[in-house]
Design a protein around this motif. Sequence first.
Motif, PDB file in Angstrom:
ATOM      1  N   ASN A  36       0.823  -1.208   0.000  1.00 34.53           N
ATOM      2  CA  ASN A  36       0.000   0.000   0.000  1.00 34.53           C
ATOM      3  C   ASN A  36       0.858   1.259   0.000  1.00 34.53           C
ATOM      4  O   ASN A  36       0.539   2.230  -0.683  1.00 34.53           O
ATOM      5  N   ILE A  37       1.941   1.262   0.754  1.00 36.74           N
ATOM      6  CA  ILE A  37       2.827   2.428   0.803  1.00 36.74           C
ATOM      7  C   ILE A  37       3.534   2.610  -0.532  1.00 36.74           C
ATOM      8  O   ILE A  37       3.635   3.727  -1.040  1.00 36.74           O
ATOM      9  N   LYS A  38       4.019   1.517  -1.100  1.00 32.46           N
ATOM     10  CA  LYS A  38       4.689   1.588  -2.396  1.00 32.46           C
ATOM     11  C   LYS A  38       3.716   2.066  -3.465  1.00 32.46           C
ATOM     12  O   LYS A  38       4.046   2.935  -4.280  1.00 32.46           O
ATOM     13  N   ALA A  39       2.498   1.535  -3.457  1.00 36.65           N
ATOM     14  CA  ALA A  39       1.482   1.939  -4.437  1.00 36.65           C
ATOM     15  C   ALA A  39       1.116   3.402  -4.250  1.00 36.65           C
ATOM     16  O   ALA A  39       0.918   4.136  -5.217  1.00 36.65           O
ATOM     17  N   CYS A  40       1.028   3.848  -3.002  1.00 34.09           N
ATOM     18  CA  CYS A  40       0.680   5.243  -2.720  1.00 34.09           C
ATOM     19  C   CYS A  40       1.756   6.183  -3.253  1.00 34.09           C
ATOM     20  O   CYS A  40       1.447   7.211  -3.866  1.00 34.09           O
ATOM     21  N   GLY A  41       3.003   5.850  -3.045  1.00 40.96           N
ATOM     22  CA  GLY A  41       4.092   6.687  -3.528  1.00 40.96           C
ATOM     23  C   GLY A  41       4.124   6.788  -5.041  1.00 40.96           C
ATOM     24  O   GLY A  41       4.258   7.876  -5.604  1.00 40.96           O
ATOM     25  N   GLN A  42       3.984   5.664  -5.695  1.00 40.02           N
ATOM     26  CA  GLN A  42       3.997   5.672  -7.154  1.00 40.02           C
ATOM     27  C   GLN A  42       2.787   6.391  -7.727  1.00 40.02           C
ATOM     28  O   GLN A  42       2.894   7.128  -8.701  1.00 40.02           O
ATOM     29  N   ALA A  43       1.634   6.202  -7.106  1.00 45.59           N
ATOM     30  CA  ALA A  43       0.419   6.871  -7.568  1.00 45.59           C
ATOM     31  C   ALA A  43       0.519   8.375  -7.363  1.00 45.59           C
ATOM     32  O   ALA A  43       0.071   9.164  -8.199  1.00 45.59           O
ATOM     33  N   MET A  44       1.124   8.791  -6.241  1.00 47.96           N
ATOM     34  CA  MET A  44       1.248  10.219  -5.951  1.00 47.96           C
ATOM     35  C   MET A  44       2.158  10.901  -6.963  1.00 47.96           C
ATOM     36  O   MET A  44       1.848  12.001  -7.449  1.00 47.96           O
ATOM     37  N   ILE A  55      -7.950  16.976 -11.057  1.00 43.45           N
ATOM     38  CA  ILE A  55      -7.203  16.074 -11.934  1.00 43.45           C
ATOM     39  C   ILE A  55      -6.262  15.207 -11.108  1.00 43.45           C
ATOM     40  O   ILE A  55      -6.166  13.992 -11.303  1.00 43.45           O
ATOM     41  N   TRP A  56      -5.569  15.821 -10.140  1.00 36.76           N
ATOM     42  CA  TRP A  56      -4.654  15.079  -9.286  1.00 36.76           C
ATOM     43  C   TRP A  56      -5.406  14.000  -8.510  1.00 36.76           C
ATOM     44  O   TRP A  56      -4.957  12.856  -8.435  1.00 36.76           O
ATOM     45  N   LEU A  57      -6.552  14.360  -7.965  1.00 34.51           N
ATOM     46  CA  LEU A  57      -7.321  13.421  -7.153  1.00 34.51           C
ATOM     47  C   LEU A  57      -7.809  12.229  -7.982  1.00 34.51           C
ATOM     48  O   LEU A  57      -7.662  11.071  -7.565  1.00 34.51           O
ATOM     49  N   VAL A  58      -8.345  12.500  -9.156  1.00 40.10           N
ATOM     50  CA  VAL A  58      -8.864  11.421 -10.004  1.00 40.10           C
ATOM     51  C   VAL A  58      -7.734  10.495 -10.448  1.00 40.10           C
ATOM     52  O   VAL A  58      -7.853   9.264 -10.377  1.00 40.10           O
ATOM     53  N   ILE A  59      -6.634  11.062 -10.871  1.00 42.11           N
ATOM     54  CA  ILE A  59      -5.507  10.233 -11.322  1.00 42.11           C
ATOM     55  C   ILE A  59      -4.897   9.471 -10.152  1.00 42.11           C
ATOM     56  O   ILE A  59      -4.528   8.299 -10.283  1.00 42.11           O
ATOM     57  N   PHE A  60      -4.809  10.120  -8.983  1.00 38.15           N
ATOM     58  CA  PHE A  60      -4.250   9.445  -7.807  1.00 38.15           C
ATOM     59  C   PHE A  60      -5.080   8.220  -7.429  1.00 38.15           C
ATOM     60  O   PHE A  60      -4.542   7.143  -7.199  1.00 38.15           O
TER      61      PHE A  60
END
Length: 80
Positions: A4-12, A50-55
Amino acid sequence: MKPNIKACGQAMVTAMVNAVLAVALMLLVEFAISGSFQIPKPYLWAGLLIWLVIFVGQFWRQRHLCKSCETPRESPDPSR
Protein backbone atom coordinates in the motif's frame (compact mmCIF):
# COMPACT_ATOMS: atom_id res chain seq x y z
CA MET A 1 1.07 -2.80 4.48
CA LYS A 2 4.21 -2.29 2.39
CA PRO A 3 2.43 -2.76 -0.99
CA ASN A 4 0.00 0.00 0.00
CA ILE A 5 2.83 2.43 0.80
CA LYS A 6 4.69 1.59 -2.40
CA ALA A 7 1.48 1.94 -4.44
CA CYS A 8 0.68 5.24 -2.72
CA GLY A 9 4.09 6.69 -3.53
CA GLN A 10 4.00 5.67 -7.15
CA ALA A 11 0.42 6.87 -7.57
CA MET A 12 1.25 10.22 -5.95
CA VAL A 13 4.18 10.85 -8.28
CA THR A 14 2.16 9.91 -11.37
CA ALA A 15 -0.78 12.06 -10.31
CA MET A 16 1.42 15.04 -9.50
CA VAL A 17 3.21 14.93 -12.84
CA ASN A 18 -0.06 14.66 -14.75
CA ALA A 19 -1.74 17.43 -12.76
CA VAL A 20 1.21 19.81 -13.20
CA LEU A 21 1.26 19.12 -16.95
CA ALA A 22 -2.50 19.70 -17.18
CA VAL A 23 -2.31 23.02 -15.31
CA ALA A 24 0.67 24.10 -17.41
CA LEU A 25 -1.30 23.33 -20.57
CA MET A 26 -4.30 25.29 -19.27
CA LEU A 27 -2.05 28.26 -18.47
CA LEU A 28 -0.43 28.07 -21.89
CA VAL A 29 -3.83 28.16 -23.59
CA GLU A 30 -4.94 31.00 -21.31
CA PHE A 31 -1.82 32.96 -22.22
CA ALA A 32 -2.39 32.31 -25.92
CA ILE A 33 -5.98 33.56 -25.67
CA SER A 34 -5.72 36.49 -23.26
CA GLY A 35 -2.04 37.39 -23.33
CA SER A 36 -1.72 37.39 -19.52
CA PHE A 37 -0.17 34.84 -17.20
CA GLN A 38 -2.64 35.15 -14.33
CA ILE A 39 -3.59 31.93 -12.58
CA PRO A 40 -7.37 31.89 -12.11
CA LYS A 41 -8.72 29.90 -9.13
CA PRO A 42 -10.74 27.50 -11.32
CA TYR A 43 -7.47 26.31 -12.89
CA LEU A 44 -6.08 25.43 -9.47
CA TRP A 45 -9.30 23.61 -8.55
CA ALA A 46 -9.18 21.78 -11.87
CA GLY A 47 -5.57 20.79 -11.21
CA LEU A 48 -6.53 19.49 -7.76
CA LEU A 49 -9.43 17.53 -9.21
CA ILE A 50 -7.20 16.07 -11.93
CA TRP A 51 -4.65 15.08 -9.29
CA LEU A 52 -7.32 13.42 -7.15
CA VAL A 53 -8.86 11.42 -10.00
CA ILE A 54 -5.51 10.23 -11.32
CA PHE A 55 -4.25 9.44 -7.81
CA VAL A 56 -7.26 7.25 -7.01
CA GLY A 57 -7.03 5.40 -10.31
CA GLN A 58 -3.28 4.90 -10.13
CA PHE A 59 -3.36 3.87 -6.47
CA TRP A 60 -5.92 1.18 -7.24
CA ARG A 61 -3.92 0.01 -10.25
CA GLN A 62 -0.53 0.05 -8.49
CA ARG A 63 -1.91 -1.72 -5.42
CA HIS A 64 -3.38 -4.42 -7.64
CA LEU A 65 -0.04 -4.81 -9.47
CA CYS A 66 1.97 -4.94 -6.24
CA LYS A 67 -0.34 -7.54 -4.72
CA SER A 68 -0.25 -9.71 -7.85
CA CYS A 69 3.57 -9.67 -7.81
CA GLU A 70 3.64 -10.85 -4.20
CA THR A 71 1.42 -13.90 -4.63
CA PRO A 72 3.48 -17.05 -4.20
CA ARG A 73 3.89 -18.94 -7.40
CA GLU A 74 3.51 -22.70 -7.59
CA SER A 75 6.78 -24.50 -7.12
CA PRO A 76 7.89 -26.42 -10.18
CA ASP A 77 7.28 -30.15 -10.14
CA PRO A 78 10.63 -31.83 -9.35
CA SER A 79 9.63 -35.02 -11.20
CA ARG A 80 9.73 -33.26 -14.59
